[in-house]
Each structure stands twice: as structure tokens, then as C-alpha cells.
Scaffold this active site. Structure first.
Site, PDB file in Angstrom:
ATOM      1  N   ASN A  80     124.997  -7.628 -26.597  1.00  0.00           N
ATOM      2  CA  ASN A  80     123.940  -7.036 -24.560  1.00  0.00           C
ATOM      3  C   ASN A  80     123.234  -5.861 -25.343  1.00  0.00           C
ATOM      4  O   ASN A  80     122.920  -4.870 -24.043  1.00  0.00           O
ATOM      5  CB  ASN A  80     124.728  -7.117 -24.123  1.00  0.00           C
ATOM      6  CG  ASN A  80     125.881  -7.136 -24.448  1.00  0.00           C
ATOM      7  OD1 ASN A  80     126.534  -7.898 -24.468  1.00  0.00           O
ATOM      8  ND2 ASN A  80     126.858  -5.741 -23.593  1.00  0.00           N
ATOM      9  N   THR A  94     123.832 -12.147 -11.615  1.00  0.00           N
ATOM     10  CA  THR A  94     121.898 -12.010 -12.479  1.00  0.00           C
ATOM     11  C   THR A  94     121.005 -11.667 -12.027  1.00  0.00           C
ATOM     12  O   THR A  94     120.340 -12.640 -11.322  1.00  0.00           O
ATOM     13  CB  THR A  94     122.657 -12.667 -13.743  1.00  0.00           C
ATOM     14  OG1 THR A  94     121.427 -12.369 -14.537  1.00  0.00           O
ATOM     15  CG2 THR A  94     122.610 -13.772 -13.466  1.00  0.00           C
ATOM     16  N   GLY A  95     120.213 -10.836 -12.821  1.00  0.00           N
ATOM     17  CA  GLY A  95     118.975 -10.985 -11.376  1.00  0.00           C
ATOM     18  C   GLY A  95     118.182 -11.438 -13.213  1.00  0.00           C
ATOM     19  O   GLY A  95     116.578 -11.275 -12.675  1.00  0.00           O
ATOM     20  N   CYS A 113     119.295  -6.886 -20.621  1.00  0.00           N
ATOM     21  CA  CYS A 113     119.561  -7.287 -21.835  1.00  0.00           C
ATOM     22  C   CYS A 113     119.213  -9.485 -21.975  1.00  0.00           C
ATOM     23  O   CYS A 113     118.853 -10.063 -23.072  1.00  0.00           O
ATOM     24  CB  CYS A 113     120.768  -7.174 -21.832  1.00  0.00           C
ATOM     25  SG  CYS A 113     122.341  -8.097 -21.208  1.00  0.00           S
ATOM     26  N   THR A 114     119.840  -9.488 -20.601  1.00  0.00           N
ATOM     27  CA  THR A 114     119.873 -10.808 -20.427  1.00  0.00           C
ATOM     28  C   THR A 114     118.638 -11.607 -19.986  1.00  0.00           C
ATOM     29  O   THR A 114     118.472 -13.325 -20.867  1.00  0.00           O
ATOM     30  CB  THR A 114     120.930 -11.539 -19.329  1.00  0.00           C
ATOM     31  OG1 THR A 114     122.665 -10.681 -19.757  1.00  0.00           O
ATOM     32  CG2 THR A 114     120.699 -13.463 -18.840  1.00  0.00           C
ATOM     33  N   ARG A 134     133.856  -6.810  -9.033  1.00  0.00           N
ATOM     34  CA  ARG A 134     133.234  -5.578  -9.843  1.00  0.00           C
ATOM     35  C   ARG A 134     134.659  -4.384 -10.115  1.00  0.00           C
ATOM     36  O   ARG A 134     134.854  -3.714 -10.369  1.00  0.00           O
ATOM     37  CB  ARG A 134     132.489  -5.000  -9.724  1.00  0.00           C
ATOM     38  CG  ARG A 134     130.940  -6.581 -10.824  1.00  0.00           C
ATOM     39  CD  ARG A 134     130.326  -5.661 -10.995  1.00  0.00           C
ATOM     40  NE  ARG A 134     128.918  -6.518 -11.279  1.00  0.00           N
ATOM     41  CZ  ARG A 134     127.735  -6.743 -12.255  1.00  0.00           C
ATOM     42  NH1 ARG A 134     127.468  -5.066 -12.209  1.00  0.00           N
ATOM     43  NH2 ARG A 134     126.867  -7.514 -11.823  1.00  0.00           N
ATOM     44  N   ARG A 172     125.865   4.549 -23.305  1.00  0.00           N
ATOM     45  CA  ARG A 172     125.910   3.104 -24.218  1.00  0.00           C
ATOM     46  C   ARG A 172     124.676   2.844 -24.959  1.00  0.00           C
ATOM     47  O   ARG A 172     124.101   2.745 -25.960  1.00  0.00           O
ATOM     48  CB  ARG A 172     126.223   1.675 -23.577  1.00  0.00           C
ATOM     49  CG  ARG A 172     127.690   2.311 -22.930  1.00  0.00           C
ATOM     50  CD  ARG A 172     128.872   2.556 -24.393  1.00  0.00           C
ATOM     51  NE  ARG A 172     128.943   1.188 -25.180  1.00  0.00           N
ATOM     52  CZ  ARG A 172     129.754   1.850 -26.533  1.00  0.00           C
ATOM     53  NH1 ARG A 172     129.689   3.174 -26.672  1.00  0.00           N
ATOM     54  NH2 ARG A 172     129.263   0.841 -27.346  1.00  0.00           N
TER      55      ARG A 172
END
Length: 481
Positions: free
Chosen positions: A453, A347-348, A289-290, A334, A138
Site C-alpha cells: 500500500n 474504506t471509500g 492504494c486500495t 483510530r 511516507r
């Protein structure tokens, strides 16, 4: 003549002006390596309607629509100057000219505002820097689109090769097809052909060598005429310095990871800490992305108001590391169907803030929920500030940050009351402040930050690669510090 006729006549007049802008913008880009922007949005290779929509969008951030009749004189003024490689924002030229008050002509004001890019001050065009994509998923394909798009002037970054594992029959044809058409981001803007005999994809005239390998240590890139390239690892298979060093084979100068780096690998968020990259650093990460979405606005808020502590909750689109239907997965939740469930996950990004913004001592916590949309996420950033403020003050401040600060390429701003996630597909900013959703109560502020994202993050990766390759050209007028 009716009011409607007046409106239509006005529209046709603006269409005519926008149409006349296109060859000027194209010539500046091809011949002088000048990228014409409008409030940080590139106008290169844009259609008439796209140029008009970009001007109209200015009302969302500046409070009033910007007309092509206002910006065209500045564009014409640029054609009279001896410009060197640069990025010039005609929206900012028009806005700053309005408030200048010295009685200068458009030509005089423009010459002064872009003086750093003219005459003896201009920088010389630099030779192209080779780029290799390791992995073609992607993010890899979106980065490929961006690299091909930016190759128009013949300078800057040049995509030379992609490295992938060999698939079954017609591998290269299928990979070219995935580059050509995307269910989320639409058609590739240009032409793509395949040279199966030589394992090449030709996109808008760019010959891209497809190299098949399962092991980065086995590839000699110089055999393909590639030298001192920047390799972008999109696989996330290796995240520490030891693993990423496997890419440092003949022909590769630097390695950039499109995932959070581990250990001593620098995590870089362009606009925030890209200027800390040491010239001799050969391995670095673009974080997640975050992280790219929350760190720029977090820095902006910390700079103005101070931050005592914060929490970020991300509502994130599902990704390829989740299962389409319930099936075995290394992560418990997941493994459940991404298309049918909201999935609580880790989330890291919060812990990554410390790497990208070490001067911020405030504790930041974080959590995430994956939801059944294929792209665009939102980060809800809840902050305890060092001083009390108001919603109006915060919104005015963030609007100005998005327009005229060093973070204007990272932070966008929208006041549309009906905005939803799909509106931000294709956004080139790291995050977009939703003015309507923002909440402020004394020393508590809650920001709602949209982000593509996939594409927005890919744009951030390209900015980092441009910076470390030395082809990141200065922007004029210079943003306020």
C-alpha cells in the site's frame, strides 16, 4: 563430477551471463532511453543476483523458470537496432518467440516485434518535465526515490523541489536522513548530501530544492527556475477542485493528488482509465492504494466473466493517521493503539470503483480492518459472476492477464504456497493475485489480492504522472488487447 558440482557450474555460468547483461541494459537505458523489462519488472540498475532472481520468479507466473541463456540473445539483438525511447520486455520476447513457429531467427523476430520503436517509427526523446512534491511523508519520500531512480537517462521526469512546513533545528538534515534510510523499504540506492546554505538535497546528482511554506498560494515556483511542473500533493489536506487549485501558482502546470479526489476531480487508476484524462485537465487524483489494488482485477474479471455484485474486505496495515498508543483521535476507533489492535474502520475504495470504472454497474460494498503490520495489505474480493466457471479457468485467465494484457503492470500473480505479507514489500504492481488462496464455486469467486500500500501505490502514481506529462513510453512486444 557430482550432481552438486553440475548445479554449481550451471549457477556460475548463469552468473556470468547475467553479469554481461548489466552493461548492455545500462547502455540502452542511458543512450537510447530504453527500459529493459522482464515480465514487467525493470532490469535497469539491478545486480547480478537480482537479475537471476527475476528470471527465476517467472516460474511463479509462467509455470517454468526463464533462463538468462534464453533472454540474452534477445538483449543482444536489441543492441543492433536503431531504437528510440521505449520499454522492451525480453521475457515476453522469449515467450512469444517459443510459440511463433515461423522459423525466424532471434534477430529477425526481435526486429519485427519492436518495429514500432525503430527507424522512422521511433519517437523522439522528450525534454524533462519538472516535478514538485508538496509534502514529504511516507508516499512523498517513496515517490522521490522513484523519480530519482528514473532520472538515469536524463529524460522523463525531473524532481526539482519539495515543499514542506519548516520544522525545528536541522530540518533539511532530518528530511534527508528519512530519505536515505527507511525501516521498511531499506537504504536509498545511491548517495545523498545536503546543502544547508541553499536549502537543497542532492540525491544521485539531482539537486532538489527544499521550499518552506505553510500556504501553497504564497509560492512562486518560477523563482526557482521551475516551469510547467507537475505538482504531486502528498498531504491529502485538500481533496476537491477548489482546494487543489491553490497549487496552481506560477511554474505549476498540473496537480496530482495521492488520495481519493472529491467532487468532480477525476480519480485515475493507471491501466484502467488513465486514457480518459483530458489533455487540458489540470487537476486529478490517483485515488487510494486500495482502489488501485481492487479495480484492475475487478475490471479483468468483469471483462471475462461479468460481475453482478461484489464485496471487498481489506486487511490493511496501520498508517500514520492512527495513534501509536491510545489517545484522542477524530475517529473513534483510530484513536486506539495501532500497534496493539485490529481496528475496524471505513474504506471509500468500494464507492471509488464507480469513478474509476463507471461502466461496471454492479454494486460493490466494502469494509476494512487495520492490523498491526507496518506495510502490505490484502484485499479479499468476493464476486458474484454472470456465468459459472472453475478455479482452474480463473487462475489460468488471471495468470495470462498478469503476463500479456494491458493490465500486466498492475496485476501480478504468485503461486508460492507459503507467501505472507512481508514477501510483497517493494512490489511495483498495484496488486498480486494469490493463486493458492483463490476460491471459485460456480458463479462465486473470491480473490485474495496482496498489495504494497506504500510502494506499489507510489509506482501507480508515477505511472499516472508519466502519462499526463507525455513521457510514458510504449511497451514492446505490445500486450494483447
Amino acid at each position: 563430477m557430482t550432481v552438486n558440482d553440475d548445479s554449481f557450474t550451471n549457477w556460475m555460468h548463469r552468473e556470468e551471463i547475467a553479469e554481461s547483461m548489466i552493461p548492455i541494459i545500462g547502455k540502452l537505458h542511458r543512450e537510447q532511453d530504453v527500459n529493459v523489462l522482464l515480465h514487467s519488472r525493470s532490469l535497469v540498475n539491478k545486480s547480478v543476483v537480482s537479475i537471476l532472481k527475476t528470471h527465476r520468479f517467472a516460474r511463479q507466473i509462467a509455470g517454468e523458470e526463464l533462463s538468462v541463456t534464453e533472454t540474452m540473445p534477445f538483449l543482444k539483438a536489441l543492441t543492433t537496432l536503431d531504437l528510440g525511447p521505449s520499454q522492451i520486455d525480453i521475457g515476453m520476447l522469449a515467450a512469444t518467440y517459443r510459440s511463433d513457429g515461423r522459423g525466424l531467427s532471434v534477430e529477425e523476430f526481435t526486429a519485427e516485434a519492436v518495429a514500432g520503436a525503430t527507424g522512422d517509427n521511433k519517437i523522439e526523446r522528450r525534454s524533462s518535465r519538472d516535478v514538485v512534491l508538496y509534502g514529504f511523508g511516507r508516499i512523498g519520500r517513496l515517490i522521490a526515490r522513484l523519480l530519482i531512480e528514473k532520472a538515469g537517462s536524463g529524460n522523463g521526469l525531473r524532481l526539482r523541489a519539495i515543499v514542506v512546513r519548516k520544522g525545528s533545528g536541522q530540518d533539511i538534515v532530518k528530511r534527508a536522513s528519512l530519505l536515505r534510510r527507511d525501516s521498511i523499504h531499506g537504504q536509498f540506492q545511491g548517495t545523498i548530501t545536503v546543502d544547508e546554505a541553499n536549502n537543497k538535497i542532492i540525491a544521485n546528482g539531482n539537486e532538489i530544492q527544499v521550499i518552506y511554506s505553510d500556504d501553497p498560494t504564497t509560492v512562486d515556483y518560477t523563482a526557482y527556475g521551475i516551469k510547467d511542473a507537475i505538482l504531486i500533493d502528498n498531504t491529502g489536506r485538500w481533496r476537491d477542485r477548489e482546494g487543489l487549485s491553490k497549487h496552481l501558482q506560477p511554474g505549476i502546470g498540473k496537480v496530482v493528488l495521492t488520495a481519493p479526489g472529491k467532487g468532480d476531480v477525476p480519480n485515475i487508476v493507471h491501466g484502467v482509465n488513465h486514457d480518459t484524462v483530458k489533455p487540458d485537465e489540470r487537476i486529478l487524483s490517483c485515488a487510494s492504494c486500495t482502489t488501485n489494488a481492487i479495480v484492475p482485477p475487478l475490471k479483468a474479471m468483469a471483462d471475462e466473466y461479468g460481475v453482478l455484485r461484489g464485496h471487498v474486505e481489506t486487511v490493511h496495515s496501520y498508517t500514520n493517521d492512527q495513534n501509536l498508543l491510545d489517545n484522542y483521535h477524530g475517529s473513534d476507533r483510530r484513536g486506539r493503539s495501532a500497534a496493539l489492535n485490529m481496528v475496524i474502520t471505513e474504506t471509500g475504495a468500494a464507492s471509488a470503483v464507480a469513478k474509476a470504472l463507471p461502466e461496471l454497474k454492479a454494486p460493490i460494498t466494502g469494509s476494512s480492518i487495520r492490523v498491526p503490520v507496518p506495510d502490505v495489505s490484502i484485499a479479499i474480493l468476493s464476486l458474484r459472476l454472470e456465468r459459472e466457471t472453475t478455479r482452474e479457468e480463473v487462475l489460468d485467465y488471471l495468470r495470462n492477464v498478469s503476463l500479456a494484457s494491458p493490465l500486466k503492470r498492475q496485476i501480478d500473480f504468485i503461486s508460492a504456497p507459503d507467501a505472507v505479507s512481508s514477501d510483497f514489500i517493494g512490489s511495483r504492481h498495484a496488486s498480486i493475485v494469490d493463486a493458492g488462496a483463490t476460491k471459485v464455486d460456480g458463479d462465486n469467486a473470491i480473490l485474495y489480492l496482496w498489495y504494497d500500500n506504500e510502494f506499489g501505490y507510489s509506482c501507480q502514481v508515477i505511472r499516472v504522472v508519466q502519462h499526463v506529462s507525455g513521457v510514458e513510453y510504449p511497451t514492446y512486444p505490445a500486450p494483447a488487447v
